[in-house]
Scaffold this motif. Sequence first.
Motif, PDB file in Angstrom:
ATOM      1  N   LEU A  14       0.835  -1.207   0.000  1.00  0.00           N
ATOM      2  CA  LEU A  14       0.000   0.000   0.000  1.00  0.00           C
ATOM      3  C   LEU A  14       0.862   1.246   0.000  1.00  0.00           C
ATOM      4  O   LEU A  14       0.648   2.157  -0.817  1.00  0.00           O
ATOM      5  N   TRP A  15       1.823   1.295   0.911  1.00  0.00           N
ATOM      6  CA  TRP A  15       2.668   2.489   0.992  1.00  0.00           C
ATOM      7  C   TRP A  15       3.496   2.672  -0.274  1.00  0.00           C
ATOM      8  O   TRP A  15       3.756   3.811  -0.698  1.00  0.00           O
ATOM      9  N   GLU A  16       3.886   1.567  -0.895  1.00  0.00           N
ATOM     10  CA  GLU A  16       4.643   1.667  -2.160  1.00  0.00           C
ATOM     11  C   GLU A  16       3.780   2.285  -3.252  1.00  0.00           C
ATOM     12  O   GLU A  16       4.251   3.124  -4.035  1.00  0.00           O
ATOM     13  N   ILE A  17       2.525   1.866  -3.342  1.00  0.00           N
ATOM     14  CA  ILE A  17       1.602   2.435  -4.339  1.00  0.00           C
ATOM     15  C   ILE A  17       1.424   3.928  -4.096  1.00  0.00           C
ATOM     16  O   ILE A  17       1.452   4.741  -5.037  1.00  0.00           O
ATOM     17  N   VAL A  18       1.250   4.297  -2.835  1.00  0.00           N
ATOM     18  CA  VAL A  18       1.022   5.706  -2.490  1.00  0.00           C
ATOM     19  C   VAL A  18       2.238   6.563  -2.841  1.00  0.00           C
ATOM     20  O   VAL A  18       2.100   7.653  -3.413  1.00  0.00           O
ATOM     21  N   LYS A  19       3.424   6.049  -2.500  1.00  0.00           N
ATOM     22  CA  LYS A  19       4.644   6.819  -2.772  1.00  0.00           C
ATOM     23  C   LYS A  19       4.944   6.887  -4.270  1.00  0.00           C
ATOM     24  O   LYS A  19       5.274   7.955  -4.809  1.00  0.00           O
ATOM     25  N   LEU A  20       4.843   5.733  -4.935  1.00  0.00           N
ATOM     26  CA  LEU A  20       5.182   5.666  -6.356  1.00  0.00           C
ATOM     27  C   LEU A  20       4.310   6.578  -7.191  1.00  0.00           C
ATOM     28  O   LEU A  20       4.782   7.235  -8.137  1.00  0.00           O
ATOM     29  N   ASN A  21       3.032   6.661  -6.851  1.00  0.00           N
ATOM     30  CA  ASN A  21       2.097   7.475  -7.626  1.00  0.00           C
ATOM     31  C   ASN A  21       1.873   8.860  -7.025  1.00  0.00           C
ATOM     32  O   ASN A  21       1.036   9.621  -7.504  1.00  0.00           O
ATOM     33  N   ILE A  23       0.462   9.893  -4.381  1.00  0.00           N
ATOM     34  CA  ILE A  23      -0.918  10.159  -3.946  1.00  0.00           C
ATOM     35  C   ILE A  23      -0.919  11.067  -2.732  1.00  0.00           C
ATOM     36  O   ILE A  23      -1.778  11.937  -2.581  1.00  0.00           O
ATOM     37  N   LEU A  24       0.083  10.878  -1.860  1.00  0.00           N
ATOM     38  CA  LEU A  24       0.265  11.740  -0.688  1.00  0.00           C
ATOM     39  C   LEU A  24       1.730  12.143  -0.619  1.00  0.00           C
ATOM     40  O   LEU A  24       2.617  11.399  -1.061  1.00  0.00           O
ATOM     41  N   PRO A  25       2.016  13.310  -0.032  1.00  0.00           N
ATOM     42  CA  PRO A  25       3.428  13.697   0.175  1.00  0.00           C
ATOM     43  C   PRO A  25       4.120  12.693   1.101  1.00  0.00           C
ATOM     44  O   PRO A  25       3.477  12.069   1.954  1.00  0.00           O
ATOM     45  N   ASN A  26       5.419  12.569   0.958  1.00  0.00           N
ATOM     46  CA  ASN A  26       6.161  11.580   1.732  1.00  0.00           C
ATOM     47  C   ASN A  26       6.042  11.791   3.236  1.00  0.00           C
ATOM     48  O   ASN A  26       5.947  10.832   4.001  1.00  0.00           O
ATOM     49  N   TYR A  27       6.037  13.048   3.668  1.00  0.00           N
ATOM     50  CA  TYR A  27       5.958  13.294   5.115  1.00  0.00           C
ATOM     51  C   TYR A  27       4.588  12.874   5.667  1.00  0.00           C
ATOM     52  O   TYR A  27       4.480  12.417   6.819  1.00  0.00           O
ATOM     53  N   VAL A  28       3.542  13.005   4.846  1.00  0.00           N
ATOM     54  CA  VAL A  28       2.207  12.561   5.271  1.00  0.00           C
ATOM     55  C   VAL A  28       2.166  11.037   5.338  1.00  0.00           C
ATOM     56  O   VAL A  28       1.556  10.462   6.262  1.00  0.00           O
ATOM     57  N   VAL A  29       2.811  10.387   4.396  1.00  0.00           N
ATOM     58  CA  VAL A  29       2.872   8.917   4.411  1.00  0.00           C
ATOM     59  C   VAL A  29       3.549   8.444   5.684  1.00  0.00           C
ATOM     60  O   VAL A  29       3.083   7.507   6.355  1.00  0.00           O
ATOM     61  N   ARG A  30       4.676   9.112   6.050  1.00  0.00           N
ATOM     62  CA  ARG A  30       5.394   8.726   7.270  1.00  0.00           C
ATOM     63  C   ARG A  30       4.508   8.906   8.512  1.00  0.00           C
ATOM     64  O   ARG A  30       4.519   8.072   9.418  1.00  0.00           O
ATOM     65  N   PHE A  78      -8.059   3.976 -10.992  1.00  0.00           N
ATOM     66  CA  PHE A  78      -7.775   2.579 -11.316  1.00  0.00           C
ATOM     67  C   PHE A  78      -6.964   1.906 -10.205  1.00  0.00           C
ATOM     68  O   PHE A  78      -6.885   0.681 -10.136  1.00  0.00           O
ATOM     69  N   LEU A  79      -6.366   2.735  -9.327  1.00  0.00           N
ATOM     70  CA  LEU A  79      -5.595   2.186  -8.213  1.00  0.00           C
ATOM     71  C   LEU A  79      -6.471   1.798  -7.016  1.00  0.00           C
ATOM     72  O   LEU A  79      -6.016   1.120  -6.090  1.00  0.00           O
TER      73      LEU A  79
END
Length: 384
Positions: A14-21, A23-30, A78-79
Amino acid sequence: MEYVQERLLTLTPLWEIVKLNKILPNYVVREHMNRMRQLEEKIQMQRRRVNDFKNLIDFTIELKELLNARTKKLQLTFLNKKVNELLHNVISSRFGMAERNFHNKLDFWKFWISTYKHLNWFDKLEQVYRKHNKTYGQKDATLWIEGALLPVRRNGPSRINESREIFVECLRVHKKNSRIYIAWCKLEFFCVDLINQNTKKGESKKNYQTIELIYTDGINNCGNQPAFYLELYQAVKNFPSSSNFRTKLLRDMEDNCGNNEDTYDILAQVNFNLVGGDVKNEQNVMKCISYYEKGIETVHSEKMYQLYIDALDKIAMKITVSSGNDELLRYQVIENICSVYERAHRKHFLPMNGYFAWVNPTNFLLKSCIYRFNFLDSSNQATR
């Protein structure tokens, strides 16, 4: 914390999909990853609570809705299939963990059911109800009844047999619970109305037969109590197909519970609703009064007279505050109140607070009654 790490690893895709595309800034993902770890650690603790699982699942749902909104904005919908699948697995598996710990707690089952309703997971919801019935449902029938209604609510009368089977199982455990019989009758009439709309009269006959069986079993197992008849009447009164059944209900209640004060109070209120009854219609008012008159003739008790007086007070008050009502009708009702007070006094069924109400000078409903003056002497003697 080995188990926590294993569960967190399932979200790596999930996090890989979010980062690769993006979808959210990296700091928000963290931030979200750290928050997920904190919540997972919480449910791994020895003294975990239902709220710990609730916080994790609520956070997962919020994350799902956030990611779906972002993919829509970025035209990456589509994701969503893969994103939702990963998060749905988290939700389902955490509920499974919680069930092992909290299957005996009602608030857990309510949370599980409300969550699946929110997510529109109705196929899975039916499975949850079945699990509940085998555990907490053995103590309380509330959610069991909900589960029995679900097949018909989802798919209409075509699944009535499934609902019936669930009700039958429920009654094997909660045989004397009147709410089950009432809910089942209500569901059958709901189906009858839908079937009749499609002019399938032959099909609805099966429902009527089932209703008669449910009603008979309910009377046999819950006892002949006016409250049961009233609750059943109120539950089915809005279904056009229940007209004959409601008439039978009232007749059976009078036949079987004729020595109960509540029977006559219910009959009067059903035939003349004291809240919504038409006080302009003299026939309605007099019909209501006739049931109470029959009650005091049949049941000789203080309670019966008190119910009668309370009902007349409500009717008289409504006539007083309504505009355009017949003054003569109002006077007749007030006169009737006076008569009931006097008869209750003579038969020693008027409670002490009744005497105090009678002599109260602020009781304006009684001021114009000709019986008042005759009664004052006797009431004064009684209170000396």
